[in-house]
Design a protein around this motif. Structure first.
Motif, PDB file in Angstrom:
ATOM      1  N   CYS A 196      -5.879  -4.875 -10.776  1.00 13.22           N
ATOM      2  CA  CYS A 196      -5.525  -4.221  -9.521  1.00 13.22           C
ATOM      3  C   CYS A 196      -5.437  -2.715  -9.742  1.00 13.22           C
ATOM      4  O   CYS A 196      -5.565  -2.221 -10.859  1.00 13.22           O
ATOM      5  N   GLY A 225      -2.709  -1.023  -9.080  1.00 11.11           N
ATOM      6  CA  GLY A 225      -1.290  -0.688  -9.140  1.00 11.11           C
ATOM      7  C   GLY A 225      -0.911   0.036 -10.417  1.00 11.11           C
ATOM      8  O   GLY A 225      -1.598  -0.027 -11.443  1.00 11.11           O
ATOM      9  N   ASN A 274      -1.317 -10.529  -8.108  1.00 17.79           N
ATOM     10  CA  ASN A 274      -1.315  -9.702  -6.910  1.00 17.79           C
ATOM     11  C   ASN A 274      -2.621  -9.819  -6.165  1.00 17.79           C
ATOM     12  O   ASN A 274      -3.670 -10.143  -6.737  1.00 17.79           O
ATOM     13  N   SER A 328      -3.214  -7.207  -3.703  1.00 18.33           N
ATOM     14  CA  SER A 328      -3.442  -5.885  -3.143  1.00 18.33           C
ATOM     15  C   SER A 328      -4.538  -5.140  -3.902  1.00 18.33           C
ATOM     16  O   SER A 328      -4.580  -5.150  -5.127  1.00 18.33           O
ATOM     17  N   LYS A 353       0.837  -1.196   0.000  1.00 20.46           N
ATOM     18  CA  LYS A 353       0.000   0.000   0.000  1.00 20.46           C
ATOM     19  C   LYS A 353       0.874   1.248   0.000  1.00 20.46           C
ATOM     20  O   LYS A 353       1.803   1.359   0.805  1.00 20.46           O
ATOM     21  N   ASN A 364      -3.292   1.336  -3.724  1.00 24.37           N
ATOM     22  CA  ASN A 364      -2.415   2.004  -4.690  1.00 24.37           C
ATOM     23  C   ASN A 364      -0.954   1.668  -4.401  1.00 24.37           C
ATOM     24  O   ASN A 364      -0.508   1.736  -3.249  1.00 24.37           O
ATOM     25  N   PHE A 365      -0.204   1.295  -5.436  1.00 24.71           N
ATOM     26  CA  PHE A 365       1.231   1.070  -5.315  1.00 24.71           C
ATOM     27  C   PHE A 365       1.836   1.183  -6.705  1.00 24.71           C
ATOM     28  O   PHE A 365       1.123   1.225  -7.714  1.00 24.71           O
TER      29      PHE A 365
END
Length: 278
Positions: free
Chosen positions: A80, A82, A48, A50, A22, A53-54
């Motif tokens: 995602c 990302g 992923n 997650s 994150k 946001n990354f």
């Protein structure tokens, strides 16, 4: 990869991003050398968990030496939020061969920056991409193929299917040095735009300093053929399934040069999952 070595199975680089990722930037670098008379099938597999946001920032340097070949496959397996950026530089020696396949299930932002140096005679490279984009996904592919030696061949085919508010971008450049006579270079991008809010931007480029070459480039975009949809519906196929069939036929063309086998079947399955939205 050692000289005179052929891997019997694909080498998989598995990238998993956990649900704890994150508001962070991950930077990494890969370096691959394929020595003379060797062969490798390489799969970069990205998965992923997650939902945050990354950003993933990747650089790769890949050297393909004399009489060697590489099939490189990039698969983004899951959707995602990302932001992914990748720059990859290939250097091909005499009589070497590169085939590059790009698949994505849809990322919030994904940019691939690919540069290929055909440094010695009779080297060959191919770039194939099949993307099915939905929602507000942004996918960008930028290629630069440098023909730095005579008798080299390059081939690019990029296909996008866009719906909702998705955006696809393709910028491809073919550069031919003045000594690179007998160059054969081909580039084509095609897009199916399923909804008015979707967008596809293409910028094909040629920069040629040799006079004995065969180079071509083109780009087309349009909507799906409603007459074909009507035909399939008249044969008892539901409308949603008819759309999926036409999209599969449009995108699966990028796999036509792969030999029949487990690897091709695996990629067809991934493509079908991408089209079906899971």
């Amino acid at each position: 990869i050692s000289e005179n070595y052929k891997l019997k199975k694909p080498l998989v680089i598995y990238n998993n991003f956990s649900n704890s990722l994150k508001e962070i930037i991950v930077n990494h670098k890969n370096s691959i050398i394929i020595n003379e008379n060797s062969e490798l099938n390489l799969i970069n597999y990205i998965d992923n968990s997650s939902k945050e946001n990354f950003m993933i920032n990747t650089i790769e340097n890949i050297k393909i030496k004399k009489n060697s070949s590489l099939t490189s496959i990039l698969i983004n397996n899951s959707k995602c939020n990302g932001y992914f950026y990748k720059y990859v530089k290939y250097d091909l020696e005499k009589n070497s061969n590169l085939e590059n396949y790009l698949f994505s299930s849809g990322l919030k932002f994904n940019k691939l920056d690919i540069e290929i140096d055909l440094s010695e005679e009779y080297s060959k490279s191919s770039v194939f991409s099949a993307l099915n984009l939905k929602n507000s996904e942004h996918q960008e592919i930028k290629t630069r193929i440098n023909h730095n030696a005579p008798h080299c061949h390059s081939y690019q085919k990029v296909k996008n299917v866009l719906s909702n508010k998705s955006k696809g971008i393709y910028q491809g450049k073919i550069f031919v040095k003045n000594i690179a006579q007998k160059t054969d270079a081909y580039q084509l991008s095609k897009a199916l735009i399923l909804e008015d809010a979707a967008e596809f931007d293409a910028k094909p480029e040629l920069e040629i300093y040799a006079d004995d070459v065969k180079c071509s480039h083109g780009s087309t975009s349009g909507s799906i053929d409603l007459d074909s949809i009507h035909y399939l519906k008249s044969r008892g196929i539901p409308e949603k399934e008819a759309f999926q069939m036409l999209i599969k036929g449009f995108l699966s063309e990028v796999l036509e040069k792969l030999p029949e086998g487990k690897l091709k079947n695996f990629l067809i399955e991934k493509l079908e999952r991408q089209i079906n939205g899971y």
